[in-house]
Design an enzyme around this catalytic site. Structure first.
Site, mmCIF file in Angstrom:
data_model
loop_
_atom_site.group_PDB
_atom_site.id
_atom_site.type_symbol
_atom_site.label_atom_id
_atom_site.label_comp_id
_atom_site.label_asym_id
_atom_site.label_seq_id
_atom_site.Cartn_x
_atom_site.Cartn_y
_atom_site.Cartn_z
ATOM 1 N N CYS B 72 46.581 29.820 51.789
ATOM 2 C CA CYS B 72 46.728 28.686 52.712
ATOM 3 C C CYS B 72 47.605 27.623 52.056
ATOM 4 O O CYS B 72 48.491 27.033 52.685
ATOM 5 C CB CYS B 72 45.374 28.070 53.027
ATOM 6 S SG CYS B 72 44.124 29.225 53.569
ATOM 7 N N CYS B 75 51.638 27.479 52.201
ATOM 8 C CA CYS B 75 52.335 26.833 53.325
ATOM 9 C C CYS B 75 51.895 25.384 53.491
ATOM 10 O O CYS B 75 52.699 24.481 53.696
ATOM 11 C CB CYS B 75 52.052 27.568 54.633
ATOM 12 S SG CYS B 75 52.758 29.215 54.715
ATOM 13 N N HIS B 76 50.573 25.152 53.432
ATOM 14 C CA HIS B 76 50.022 23.835 53.794
ATOM 15 C C HIS B 76 49.865 22.912 52.589
ATOM 16 O O HIS B 76 49.428 21.765 52.766
ATOM 17 C CB HIS B 76 48.660 24.014 54.465
ATOM 18 C CG HIS B 76 48.717 24.771 55.763
ATOM 19 N ND1 HIS B 76 49.306 24.262 56.892
ATOM 20 C CD2 HIS B 76 48.248 25.997 56.109
ATOM 21 C CE1 HIS B 76 49.192 25.143 57.887
ATOM 22 N NE2 HIS B 76 48.567 26.211 57.425
ATOM 23 N N CYS B 110 45.894 32.087 61.797
ATOM 24 C CA CYS B 110 46.747 31.917 60.619
ATOM 25 C C CYS B 110 46.637 33.145 59.718
ATOM 26 O O CYS B 110 47.636 33.609 59.178
ATOM 27 C CB CYS B 110 46.317 30.671 59.852
ATOM 28 S SG CYS B 110 47.626 29.475 59.636
ATOM 29 N N CYS B 173 22.980 21.994 80.109
ATOM 30 C CA CYS B 173 23.047 21.198 78.876
ATOM 31 C C CYS B 173 22.714 19.740 79.201
ATOM 32 O O CYS B 173 21.978 19.067 78.486
ATOM 33 C CB CYS B 173 24.447 21.248 78.275
ATOM 34 S SG CYS B 173 25.145 22.894 78.083
ATOM 35 N N CYS B 176 19.094 18.004 79.308
ATOM 36 C CA CYS B 176 18.521 17.478 78.074
ATOM 37 C C CYS B 176 19.431 16.434 77.444
ATOM 38 O O CYS B 176 19.017 15.328 77.139
ATOM 39 C CB CYS B 176 18.291 18.600 77.060
ATOM 40 S SG CYS B 176 16.951 19.707 77.485
ATOM 41 N N HIS B 177 20.696 16.769 77.239
ATOM 42 C CA HIS B 177 21.532 15.986 76.333
ATOM 43 C C HIS B 177 22.243 14.806 76.993
ATOM 44 O O HIS B 177 22.795 13.961 76.290
ATOM 45 C CB HIS B 177 22.517 16.915 75.619
ATOM 46 C CG HIS B 177 21.830 17.982 74.830
ATOM 47 N ND1 HIS B 177 21.096 17.706 73.700
ATOM 48 C CD2 HIS B 177 21.698 19.316 75.038
ATOM 49 C CE1 HIS B 177 20.569 18.837 73.230
ATOM 50 N NE2 HIS B 177 20.918 19.823 74.029
ATOM 51 N N ARG B 214 25.313 26.986 67.062
ATOM 52 C CA ARG B 214 24.390 26.000 67.630
ATOM 53 C C ARG B 214 24.317 26.144 69.162
ATOM 54 O O ARG B 214 23.247 26.114 69.758
ATOM 55 C CB ARG B 214 24.855 24.606 67.220
ATOM 56 C CG ARG B 214 24.137 23.439 67.831
ATOM 57 C CD ARG B 214 22.731 23.312 67.326
ATOM 58 N NE ARG B 214 21.785 23.909 68.263
ATOM 59 C CZ ARG B 214 20.463 23.752 68.208
ATOM 60 N NH1 ARG B 214 19.931 23.065 67.223
ATOM 61 N NH2 ARG B 214 19.677 24.299 69.091
ATOM 62 N N CYS B 218 21.108 27.245 71.564
ATOM 63 C CA CYS B 218 20.661 26.416 72.684
ATOM 64 C C CYS B 218 20.611 27.254 73.975
ATOM 65 O O CYS B 218 19.671 27.144 74.762
ATOM 66 C CB CYS B 218 21.616 25.242 72.866
ATOM 67 S SG CYS B 218 20.807 23.634 72.815
#
Lengths: 106, 257
Positions: B72, B75-76, B110, B173, B176-177, B214, B218
């Site tokens: 990586c 290039c970066h 990449c 979703c 609840c959120h 995650r 859920c």
């Protein structure tokens, strides 16, 4: 990838109580879990942690399967002279890692 | 007892008016719902187990891979410079694919295109470590995902998924959120579902995990069929959540209970 994160104060006054924090990367597989096919996943834990200051043991802990992954062990000690802390973790399957940190006492 | 409490809560939710979005000044990171002990764990880099993966990612960043034999860093260069603020803009639009990709997807693109290496498996140690290392370079910077006009239809799709009731529990979703984030479910804070710290170290997982993990947990929790890792639906949900959290600071690697 075993690697450790150590937090030891760089400087301290003679006789000061200092806190030392260590975090070691380890899966801590209990040996009580089973795979989908019913085979036991073999135990793979750290069994012992030791800290020495200038060669003298100042802290030791035995670890057991109930301890979570990536054990975080902190403890207090006092220092009367400059020197080097050496940490050692020993475990199943020949696991052995060391780390060190220096402290200057004023 | 617990089932009884769940039924009471679900009945209350079904009665509540659906989906009032959280006003910007009331948005709260999952961090603010945590106990002082868990906050202390996240705050100190030598106590935060997510930092082990960041260190691991730093080593991977410099390691040559694939038939192109490039790292990586070739290039970066220095990630501290080149990757600063990058994670705040992801998921971003990938022209070649004509759809958004998240940070994990970009790293794997990449790998296949430039390093000519095989992509990392989702949730593999390597992919999580590299993602955490890249995202950590944006720690403290405000989230700015979803600004690209080409992303607008995908943000809308993610929003629609967020509002869509599904699964045996028939919950979206948002139920609840958006509507009940200030309440508790089985003793745990519901939280607003702000994706500020991914990939993050979850104590329950005893490891680092991605936002997709995650989300899948859920979705399984509402007893719906979870989308596969890397599926367009999950990326659209990630994109909507990141645009919903616009302006909130990145915490990667966060710690959550």
């Amino acid at each position: 990838m075993p690697s450790a994160l150590i937090n030891v104060p760089k400087k301290a006054k003679r006789g000061d109580v200092i806190e030392i924090k260590t975090l070691m990367s380890h899966i801590m597989e209990t040996g009580y879990r089973h795979t989908a096919s019913g085979d036991v996943v073999p135990r793979d834990i750290i069994t012992s942690f030791t800290c020495r200051f200038n060669g003298t043991e100042v802290f030791r802990a035995d670890l057991y399967p109930a301890i979570a992954a990536n054990p975080f062990i902190t403890f207090f000690t006092t220092v009367t002279e400059s020197g080097k802390f050496e940490f050692e973790w020993i475990g199943d399957k020949g696991f052995s890692e060391t780390a060190q940190a220096s402290i200057t006492v004023e | 007892m617990r089932i009884g409490a769940c039924i009471v809560l679900l009945t209350a939710m079904a009665g509540a008016a659906l989906a009032t979005e959280i006003p910007p000044d009331q948005r709260r990171s999952g961090y603010s719902f945590m106990s002082p002990d868990t906050k202390a764990m996240q705050d100190e880099d030598t106590a935060n187990p997510g930092m082990l993966s960041v260190l691991d990612g730093e080593a991977l960043w410099k390691r040559k891979a694939g038939s192109a034999d490039k790292a990586c860093a070739d290039c970066h260069n220095d990630a501290r410079v080149s990757m600063k603020g990058v994670a705040a803009h992801y998921p971003a639009f990938a022209k070649a694919l004509g759809r958004p990709v998240d940070l994990e997807g970009r790293i794997n693109l990449c790998r296949t295109n430039h390093q000519q290496a095989s992509p990392f498996a989702y949730e593999s140690r390597e992919l999580l470590a590299l993602t955490a290392f890249v995202a950590q370079q944006s720690r403290g910077l405000p989230i700015a995902a979803g600004d690209d006009p080409q992303l607008a239809p995908f943000v809308d799709k993610g929003h629609a998924l967020f509002m869509q009731r599904q699964g045996q529990l028939n919950l979206a979703c948002a139920n609840c959120h958006d509507d009940n984030w200030d309440k508790k479910l089985a003793g745990s804070a519901i939280t607003q579902g702000q994706p500020t710290g991914y990939p993050l170290y979850r104590l329950e997982w005893q490891s680092l995990g991605s936002l997709q993990r995650r989300l899948r947990a859920c979705i399984t929790g509402i007893r719906a069929q979870a989308y596969d890792y890397g599926s367009p639906e999950l990326v659209e949900l990630e994109l909507y959540l990141m645009s919903r959290a616009r302006g909130m600071p990145i915490e990667t690697p966060a710690v959550r209970p």
